[in-house]
Design a protein around this motif. Structure first.
Motif, PDB file in Angstrom:
ATOM      1  N   ARG A  65       0.833  -1.210   0.000  1.00  0.00           N
ATOM      2  CA  ARG A  65       0.000   0.000   0.000  1.00  0.00           C
ATOM      3  C   ARG A  65       0.866   1.258   0.000  1.00  0.00           C
ATOM      4  N   ILE A  66       0.434   2.248  -0.802  1.00  0.00           N
ATOM      5  CA  ILE A  66       1.209   3.483  -0.881  1.00  0.00           C
ATOM      6  C   ILE A  66       0.323   4.614  -1.405  1.00  0.00           C
ATOM      7  N   THR A  67       0.578   5.811  -0.923  1.00  0.00           N
ATOM      8  CA  THR A  67      -0.073   7.016  -1.421  1.00  0.00           C
ATOM      9  C   THR A  67       0.982   8.076  -1.665  1.00  0.00           C
ATOM     10  N   LEU A  68       0.908   8.721  -2.828  1.00  0.00           N
ATOM     11  CA  LEU A  68       1.771   9.848  -3.152  1.00  0.00           C
ATOM     12  C   LEU A  68       0.924  11.112  -3.152  1.00  0.00           C
ATOM     13  N   MET A  69       1.431  12.176  -2.531  1.00  0.00           N
ATOM     14  CA  MET A  69       0.707  13.436  -2.506  1.00  0.00           C
ATOM     15  C   MET A  69       1.567  14.554  -3.084  1.00  0.00           C
TER      16      MET A  69
ATOM     17  N   ASP B  78       2.456  27.523  -5.609  1.00  0.00           N
ATOM     18  CA  ASP B  78       2.423  28.766  -6.367  1.00  0.00           C
ATOM     19  C   ASP B  78       0.984  29.274  -6.422  1.00  0.00           C
ATOM     20  N   ALA B  79       0.616  29.940  -7.513  1.00  0.00           N
ATOM     21  CA  ALA B  79      -0.692  30.588  -7.576  1.00  0.00           C
ATOM     22  C   ALA B  79      -1.855  29.603  -7.667  1.00  0.00           C
ATOM     23  N   ARG B  80      -1.595  28.398  -8.131  1.00  0.00           N
ATOM     24  CA  ARG B  80      -2.671  27.429  -8.301  1.00  0.00           C
ATOM     25  C   ARG B  80      -2.790  26.559  -7.046  1.00  0.00           C
ATOM     26  N   PRO B  81      -3.855  26.696  -6.261  1.00  0.00           N
ATOM     27  CA  PRO B  81      -3.981  25.936  -5.014  1.00  0.00           C
ATOM     28  C   PRO B  81      -4.539  24.533  -5.255  1.00  0.00           C
ATOM     29  N   THR B  82      -3.662  23.587  -5.520  1.00  0.00           N
ATOM     30  CA  THR B  82      -4.094  22.236  -5.879  1.00  0.00           C
ATOM     31  C   THR B  82      -3.328  21.190  -5.100  1.00  0.00           C
ATOM     32  N   ILE B  83      -4.041  20.151  -4.699  1.00  0.00           N
ATOM     33  CA  ILE B  83      -3.436  18.964  -4.104  1.00  0.00           C
ATOM     34  C   ILE B  83      -3.900  17.764  -4.914  1.00  0.00           C
ATOM     35  N   VAL B  84      -2.976  16.877  -5.250  1.00  0.00           N
ATOM     36  CA  VAL B  84      -3.309  15.644  -5.965  1.00  0.00           C
ATOM     37  C   VAL B  84      -2.785  14.467  -5.160  1.00  0.00           C
ATOM     38  N   ARG B  85      -3.645  13.474  -4.977  1.00  0.00           N
ATOM     39  CA  ARG B  85      -3.242  12.243  -4.297  1.00  0.00           C
ATOM     40  C   ARG B  85      -3.356  11.071  -5.260  1.00  0.00           C
ATOM     41  N   LEU B  86      -2.312  10.249  -5.263  1.00  0.00           N
ATOM     42  CA  LEU B  86      -2.257   9.053  -6.090  1.00  0.00           C
ATOM     43  C   LEU B  86      -2.217   7.846  -5.160  1.00  0.00           C
ATOM     44  N   TYR B  87      -3.276   7.043  -5.177  1.00  0.00           N
ATOM     45  CA  TYR B  87      -3.385   5.878  -4.291  1.00  0.00           C
ATOM     46  C   TYR B  87      -3.110   4.605  -5.100  1.00  0.00           C
ATOM     47  N   GLY B  88      -2.442   3.650  -4.485  1.00  0.00           N
ATOM     48  CA  GLY B  88      -2.228   2.408  -5.208  1.00  0.00           C
ATOM     49  C   GLY B  88      -1.392   1.410  -4.438  1.00  0.00           C
ATOM     50  N   ARG B  89      -0.786   0.521  -5.212  1.00  0.00           N
ATOM     51  CA  ARG B  89       0.077  -0.508  -4.649  1.00  0.00           C
ATOM     52  C   ARG B  89       1.421  -0.416  -5.349  1.00  0.00           C
ATOM     53  N   GLY B  90       2.476  -0.512  -4.566  1.00  0.00           N
ATOM     54  CA  GLY B  90       3.804  -0.288  -5.112  1.00  0.00           C
ATOM     55  C   GLY B  90       4.740  -1.459  -4.945  1.00  0.00           C
ATOM     56  N   GLU B  91       5.825  -1.374  -5.690  1.00  0.00           N
ATOM     57  CA  GLU B  91       6.895  -2.363  -5.606  1.00  0.00           C
ATOM     58  C   GLU B  91       8.220  -1.639  -5.739  1.00  0.00           C
ATOM     59  N   ALA B  92       9.176  -1.998  -4.908  1.00  0.00           N
ATOM     60  CA  ALA B  92      10.520  -1.441  -5.001  1.00  0.00           C
ATOM     61  C   ALA B  92      11.366  -2.356  -5.872  1.00  0.00           C
ATOM     62  N   VAL B  93      11.690  -1.889  -7.069  1.00  0.00           N
ATOM     63  CA  VAL B  93      12.551  -2.643  -7.981  1.00  0.00           C
ATOM     64  C   VAL B  93      13.984  -2.218  -7.681  1.00  0.00           C
TER      65      VAL B  93
ATOM     66  N   VAL C  33      10.748   2.840  -7.468  1.00  0.00           N
ATOM     67  CA  VAL C  33       9.468   2.456  -6.889  1.00  0.00           C
ATOM     68  C   VAL C  33       8.395   2.594  -7.966  1.00  0.00           C
ATOM     69  N   LEU C  34       7.821   1.458  -8.350  1.00  0.00           N
ATOM     70  CA  LEU C  34       6.719   1.416  -9.304  1.00  0.00           C
ATOM     71  C   LEU C  34       5.409   1.432  -8.530  1.00  0.00           C
ATOM     72  N   VAL C  35       4.464   2.260  -8.955  1.00  0.00           N
ATOM     73  CA  VAL C  35       3.177   2.337  -8.274  1.00  0.00           C
ATOM     74  C   VAL C  35       2.058   2.138  -9.288  1.00  0.00           C
ATOM     75  N   ASP C  36       1.276   1.075  -9.110  1.00  0.00           N
ATOM     76  CA  ASP C  36       0.084   0.828  -9.912  1.00  0.00           C
ATOM     77  C   ASP C  36      -1.097   1.445  -9.181  1.00  0.00           C
ATOM     78  N   LEU C  37      -1.729   2.418  -9.812  1.00  0.00           N
ATOM     79  CA  LEU C  37      -2.738   3.237  -9.156  1.00  0.00           C
ATOM     80  C   LEU C  37      -4.126   2.621  -9.238  1.00  0.00           C
ATOM     81  N   ASP C  38      -4.913   2.837  -8.182  1.00  0.00           N
ATOM     82  CA  ASP C  38      -6.320   2.445  -8.212  1.00  0.00           C
ATOM     83  C   ASP C  38      -7.250   3.618  -7.930  1.00  0.00           C
ATOM     84  N   ARG C  39      -6.662   4.778  -7.590  1.00  0.00           N
ATOM     85  CA  ARG C  39      -7.470   5.981  -7.369  1.00  0.00           C
ATOM     86  C   ARG C  39      -6.601   7.207  -7.608  1.00  0.00           C
TER      87      ARG C  39
END
Length: 204
Positions: free
Chosen positions: A76-80, A85-100, A126-132
């Motif tokens: 399990r892993i989440t990247l945020m 800057d001027a654009r107030p944005t947050i993006v979250r990438l949820y998924g499952r990862g593997e350390a190659v 770190v490879l992350v296959d996303l589900d959300r």
């Protein structure tokens, strides 16, 4: 308003993600008494969007190996990502990862997808296959200016002698703080995730 991207990462978001100078990675062990870990990641040229449902980042040696240990434990892993800057944005990438890890046969081809040239101390991809994939407002995140890249890690790694990193991984990265196995020495890893959704790198 928050939005879930049913088609994964589109071209516009991919360009925005790659342009961010820093992101954070969150993982946790399955054990209820284990420690949740959050790690900051930076350095230009160490993050790529490989497809709408797969991302990867290049990981260099550090004092801990919590992310690697947690991925081996449960994946399990989440990247945020957050804009400052001027654009107030947050993006979250949820998924499952593997350390190659660096000794894996897949590592050289994956490593070639990153533009960062320094190789001393590189530990894994770190490879992350996303589900959300989702975004949210960043209205409470302050605006800040980037002064520049920090080269301290590169300089430190470049002066190390041959054999230093395998010894360091053995002494400092073999286990997580909860005693989970992290970096094996020599560094090898198992099979890729069976549910990978893509493997073609996007160019930005």
């Amino acid at each position: 308003m928050a939005k879930v991207y049913d088609d994964g990462i589109d071209e516009r978001m991919a360009s925005w993600l790659v342009a961010q100078p820093v992101f954070t990675v969150a993982t946790a062990p399955l054990a209820a008494d284990g420690h949740v870990n959050v790690s900051p990641k930076g350095m230009a040229g160490t993050f790529v969007v490989r497809s709408p449902w797969q991302v990867a980042y290049l990981d260099y040696s550090g004092s801990g190996a919590e992310t690697i240990a947690h991925l081996r434990d449960n994946g399990r892993i989440t990247l945020m990502f957050a804009s400052y800057d001027a654009r107030p944005t947050i993006v979250r990438l949820y998924g499952r990862g593997e350390a190659v890890l660096a000794g894996d046969a897949r590592f050289p081809a994956l490593r070639a997808e990153f533009t960062k040239t320094e190789t001393a101390g590189q530990r894994c991809v770190v490879l992350v296959d996303l589900d959300r994939v989702s975004d949210a407002c960043g209205y409470a995140v302050p605006r800040m200016e980037l002064l520049g890249e920090r080269d301290t890690l590169d300089v430190s790694h470049a002066r190390r002698e041959d054999g230093f990193f395998e010894d360091y991984w053995r002494r400092r990265n073999a286990e997580s703080i909860d005693g989970l196995p992290a970096v094996p020495v020599p560094p090898t890893t198992g099979s890729p995730p069976s549910d990978a959704r893509g493997s073609t790198a996007w160019t930005h």
